[in-house]
Design a protein around this motif. Structure first.
Motif, PDB file in Angstrom:
ATOM      1  N   LYS A   1       0.826  -1.205   0.000  1.00 28.61           N
ATOM      2  CA  LYS A   1       0.000   0.000   0.000  1.00 28.61           C
ATOM      3  C   LYS A   1       0.865   1.263   0.000  1.00 28.61           C
ATOM      4  CE  LYS A   1      -3.672  -2.136   2.744  1.00 28.61           C
ATOM      5  NZ  LYS A   1      -4.800  -1.900   3.650  1.00 28.61           N
TER       6      LYS A   1
ATOM      7  N   SER B   1      -7.908   2.774   2.665  1.00 25.38           N
ATOM      8  CA  SER B   1      -8.108   3.438   3.963  1.00 25.38           C
ATOM      9  C   SER B   1      -7.685   4.905   3.895  1.00 25.38           C
ATOM     10  CB  SER B   1      -7.329   2.713   5.070  1.00 25.38           C
ATOM     11  OG  SER B   1      -5.929   2.824   4.868  1.00 25.38           O
TER      12      SER B   1
ATOM     13  N   ARG C   1     -13.458  11.574   4.290  1.00 23.47           N
ATOM     14  CA  ARG C   1     -14.059  12.050   5.544  1.00 23.47           C
ATOM     15  C   ARG C   1     -13.527  13.431   5.917  1.00 23.47           C
ATOM     16  NH1 ARG C   1     -16.090   8.824  10.042  1.00 23.47           N
ATOM     17  NH2 ARG C   1     -17.124   7.115   8.984  1.00 23.47           N
TER      18      ARG C   1
ATOM     19  N   ASP D   1     -18.994   7.021  -4.932  1.00 25.48           N
ATOM     20  CA  ASP D   1     -19.808   5.827  -5.220  1.00 25.48           C
ATOM     21  C   ASP D   1     -19.057   4.556  -4.867  1.00 25.48           C
ATOM     22  OD1 ASP D   1     -22.423   6.619  -6.428  1.00 25.48           O
ATOM     23  OD2 ASP D   1     -21.087   7.806  -7.685  1.00 25.48           O
TER      24      ASP D   1
ATOM     25  N   GLU E   1      -5.133   0.072  -5.034  1.00 29.86           N
ATOM     26  CA  GLU E   1      -5.267  -1.099  -4.161  1.00 29.86           C
ATOM     27  C   GLU E   1      -6.172  -2.153  -4.787  1.00 29.86           C
ATOM     28  OE1 GLU E   1      -6.037  -0.332  -0.012  1.00 29.86           O
ATOM     29  OE2 GLU E   1      -6.309  -2.456   0.424  1.00 29.86           O
TER      30      GLU E   1
ATOM     31  N   ARG F   1     -22.123   6.317  10.891  1.00 25.75           N
ATOM     32  CA  ARG F   1     -20.915   6.797  10.199  1.00 25.75           C
ATOM     33  C   ARG F   1     -20.261   7.952  10.943  1.00 25.75           C
ATOM     34  NH1 ARG F   1     -20.004   9.426   4.289  1.00 25.75           N
ATOM     35  NH2 ARG F   1     -17.817   8.815   4.105  1.00 25.75           N
TER      36      ARG F   1
ATOM     37  N   VAL G   1     -18.023   5.546  13.395  1.00 25.38           N
ATOM     38  CA  VAL G   1     -17.064   4.539  12.905  1.00 25.38           C
ATOM     39  C   VAL G   1     -17.057   4.519  11.383  1.00 25.38           C
ATOM     40  CG1 VAL G   1     -17.291   2.990  14.908  1.00 25.38           C
ATOM     41  CG2 VAL G   1     -18.882   2.777  12.976  1.00 25.38           C
ATOM     42  N   LEU G   2     -16.049   3.849  10.819  1.00 24.87           N
ATOM     43  CA  LEU G   2     -16.025   3.581   9.382  1.00 24.87           C
ATOM     44  C   LEU G   2     -17.133   2.593   9.048  1.00 24.87           C
ATOM     45  CD1 LEU G   2     -12.168   3.081   9.023  1.00 24.87           C
ATOM     46  CD2 LEU G   2     -13.485   4.882   7.876  1.00 24.87           C
ATOM     47  N   ILE G   3     -17.798   2.790   7.922  1.00 23.84           N
ATOM     48  CA  ILE G   3     -18.832   1.836   7.501  1.00 23.84           C
ATOM     49  C   ILE G   3     -18.613   1.441   6.043  1.00 23.84           C
ATOM     50  CG2 ILE G   3     -20.545   2.715   9.153  1.00 23.84           C
ATOM     51  CD1 ILE G   3     -21.989   4.067   6.763  1.00 23.84           C
TER      52      ILE G   3
ATOM     53  N   ALA H   1     -22.927   0.158  -5.483  1.00 21.61           N
ATOM     54  CA  ALA H   1     -22.945   1.598  -5.759  1.00 21.61           C
ATOM     55  C   ALA H   1     -24.351   2.039  -6.159  1.00 21.61           C
ATOM     56  CB  ALA H   1     -21.934   1.937  -6.852  1.00 21.61           C
TER      57      ALA H   1
ATOM     58  N   ARG I   1     -26.954   4.570  -4.099  1.00 21.10           N
ATOM     59  CA  ARG I   1     -27.599   5.724  -4.732  1.00 21.10           C
ATOM     60  C   ARG I   1     -29.115   5.656  -4.608  1.00 21.10           C
ATOM     61  NH1 ARG I   1     -25.566   9.009  -9.202  1.00 21.10           N
ATOM     62  NH2 ARG I   1     -23.356   9.114  -8.771  1.00 21.10           N
TER      63      ARG I   1
ATOM     64  N   ILE J   1     -27.484   6.373   0.488  1.00 19.78           N
ATOM     65  CA  ILE J   1     -26.543   5.910   1.506  1.00 19.78           C
ATOM     66  C   ILE J   1     -25.137   6.315   1.076  1.00 19.78           C
ATOM     67  CG2 ILE J   1     -25.421   3.815   2.413  1.00 19.78           C
ATOM     68  CD1 ILE J   1     -28.226   2.464   2.183  1.00 19.78           C
ATOM     69  N   SER J   2     -24.326   6.747   2.025  1.00 21.65           N
ATOM     70  CA  SER J   2     -22.922   7.060   1.729  1.00 21.65           C
ATOM     71  C   SER J   2     -22.004   6.140   2.523  1.00 21.65           C
ATOM     72  CB  SER J   2     -22.610   8.515   2.092  1.00 21.65           C
ATOM     73  OG  SER J   2     -23.228   9.387   1.178  1.00 21.65           O
TER      74      SER J   2
ATOM     75  N   ASP K   1     -17.999   4.605   3.400  1.00 21.53           N
ATOM     76  CA  ASP K   1     -16.582   4.996   3.373  1.00 21.53           C
ATOM     77  C   ASP K   1     -15.834   4.285   2.259  1.00 21.53           C
ATOM     78  OD1 ASP K   1     -15.974   6.884   5.615  1.00 21.53           O
ATOM     79  OD2 ASP K   1     -17.073   5.358   6.724  1.00 21.53           O
ATOM     80  N   ALA K   2     -16.234   3.067   1.945  1.00 21.24           N
ATOM     81  CA  ALA K   2     -15.658   2.307   0.831  1.00 21.24           C
ATOM     82  C   ALA K   2     -16.628   1.179   0.536  1.00 21.24           C
ATOM     83  CB  ALA K   2     -14.280   1.743   1.188  1.00 21.24           C
ATOM     84  N   VAL K   3     -16.504   0.584  -0.641  1.00 21.91           N
ATOM     85  CA  VAL K   3     -17.316  -0.575  -0.985  1.00 21.91           C
ATOM     86  C   VAL K   3     -16.416  -1.803  -0.944  1.00 21.91           C
ATOM     87  CG1 VAL K   3     -18.729  -1.701  -2.738  1.00 21.91           C
ATOM     88  CG2 VAL K   3     -18.933   0.774  -2.375  1.00 21.91           C
ATOM     89  N   LEU K   4     -16.596  -2.630   0.078  1.00 22.58           N
ATOM     90  CA  LEU K   4     -15.781  -3.840   0.238  1.00 22.58           C
ATOM     91  C   LEU K   4     -16.682  -5.057   0.049  1.00 22.58           C
ATOM     92  CD1 LEU K   4     -13.833  -2.526   3.367  1.00 22.58           C
ATOM     93  CD2 LEU K   4     -13.186  -2.360   0.944  1.00 22.58           C
TER      94      LEU K   4
ATOM     95  N   ALA L   1      -8.455  -3.968   4.183  1.00 22.15           N
ATOM     96  CA  ALA L   1      -8.636  -2.725   3.419  1.00 22.15           C
ATOM     97  C   ALA L   1      -8.628  -1.517   4.346  1.00 22.15           C
ATOM     98  CB  ALA L   1      -9.937  -2.775   2.621  1.00 22.15           C
ATOM     99  N   PHE L   2      -9.151  -1.674   5.550  1.00 20.62           N
ATOM    100  CA  PHE L   2      -9.163  -0.558   6.510  1.00 20.62           C
ATOM    101  C   PHE L   2      -7.970  -0.604   7.461  1.00 20.62           C
ATOM    102  CE2 PHE L   2     -14.039   0.337   6.224  1.00 20.62           C
ATOM    103  CZ  PHE L   2     -13.816   1.221   5.183  1.00 20.62           C
TER     104      PHE L   2
END
Lengths: 234, 234
Positions: free
Chosen positions: A65, A130, A137, A144, A150, B116, B119-121, B133, B137, B141-142, B144-147, B168-169
């Protein structure tokens, strides 16, 4: 052909790394008695960025990373500024924080909010997930998805980074555009079939030391994200 | 130990797939002259979900996105409902749309917004990135990342999906929690060291046909996301 997704370069295009890394470095190091040219320190840290990624792009090193590269690069430049024996907590803290507290250029937050009403938006940065999440944030940006290095496990301008971003959104590359203040990034995206959008950041590397205009033909050249929003086909 | 990130199951936990897939199926197929038990149709489509993913989890088949499995599963169930020779455009359109127009349960949008702030969501779903995604929409919803599955290129409850979300986090698993209305998902996450949060969705599969309570010990059991937000350690 309509553009349905925008992929954004982040460092330099959306956020001002130079003055913010300088500020964060001063916030950590000045209380420890160090007095440096903080902008020069930020520039030196950034100068190590491309060579470090080149090792991964060439295949000489497995993907790590960007956070890892930032930490290694910090350790390399500290002696150049006469800083030795910095406590581990300060090295780790500065490395973790400096690239997460970058402020967006003035047009970015509102520009992305408006662009997101038209198209899908995602970072396609060399920063890890991250780091992108924390930067978003810090600036109240909503993506999106977080795509980029990564996800591809390689660094721009390697082809796979652009390809994987298009694939994640199930879009052919000519319905996607790379948005960057760096011609090199755009030319690499163009080779993979993406449309290209240049954003002027004439002061990225200091007053008058940034790309005020693209250095090669691009699909769209815009002054900033607000202008892009006005001219992007709906 | 403080929880710093929440990973969410999506289908059933955050969105009501059953009545919405029924509604979208009717919207496509009724105008073509079909009159079905739409809720039974949605349930039949969903019933093909686990067996299709099992092929990928076992290694018998390389990872393909859930969109691909949804399309294949639709083609398999159409004849069971007496539908043959549906035009390709209708198959493709229904398959693409049905799982993207799912409405969130009433507590979800406000609950995620409040969580959110703490914490990270991120979703940690078997749905692919573009599907997540579009669902985000659809419901404002927003993340922090899409995992989830596409990042891991495997399907829950395979260990790698939970591991990749934590990685990832940059968080150790005991600082992450999986949030789901399905005990099976939570047990698999627990085995990887994550904390577990059960959300009651007693009507997921029809009135009284969902998990009103966890079927095994979990870290937290909550009625909905709003209650979770109230009891989650700050």
């Amino acid at each position: 052909m309509k553009i349905r997704a925008l992929f954004f370069d982040v460092f330099g295009t959306l956020v001002d790394w130079r003055t913010c890394v300088a500020r964060e470095s001063a916030a950590t190091l000045a209380p420890l008695g160090h007095d440096l040219d903080w902008l020069a320190f930020a520039a030196a840290w950034r100068d190590r960025y491309q060579p470090a990624m080149a090792e991964v792009r060439s295949g000489a090193r497995a993907y790590v990373k960007l956070d890892v590269l930032h930490r290694e690069n910090l350790e390399k430049i500290l002696p150049d500024f006469g800083i030795r024996d910095l406590p581990e907590a300060a090295v780790a803290g500065l490395s973790a924080r400096a690239w997460r507290k970058l402020d967006a250029w003035p047009d970015v937050v509102e520009g992305l909010r408006r662009l997101r009403e038209k198209v899908l938006i995602a970072p396609c940065s060399n920063g890890n997930i991250s780091l992108m999440a924390d930067l978003a944030r810090h600036n109240s940006i909503s993506w999106d998805a977080v795509l980029g290095a990564e996800t591809a496990r390689d660094y721009k301008p390697s082809a796979g980074v652009y390809d994987s971003a298009c694939a994640a959104f199930d879009l052919p590359p000519d319905q996607c555009a790379m948005v960057a203040a760096h011609t090199r990034d755009l030319l690499a995206a163009q080779k993979r079939g993406l449309k290209t959008i240049h954003i002027a950041r004439p002061d990225e590397n200091g007053p008058g030391r940034g790309e005020a205009a693209p250095g090669a033909p691009v699909t769209i050249a815009a002054r900033d994200l607000l202008q892009l929003c006005d001219i992007l086909p709906a």
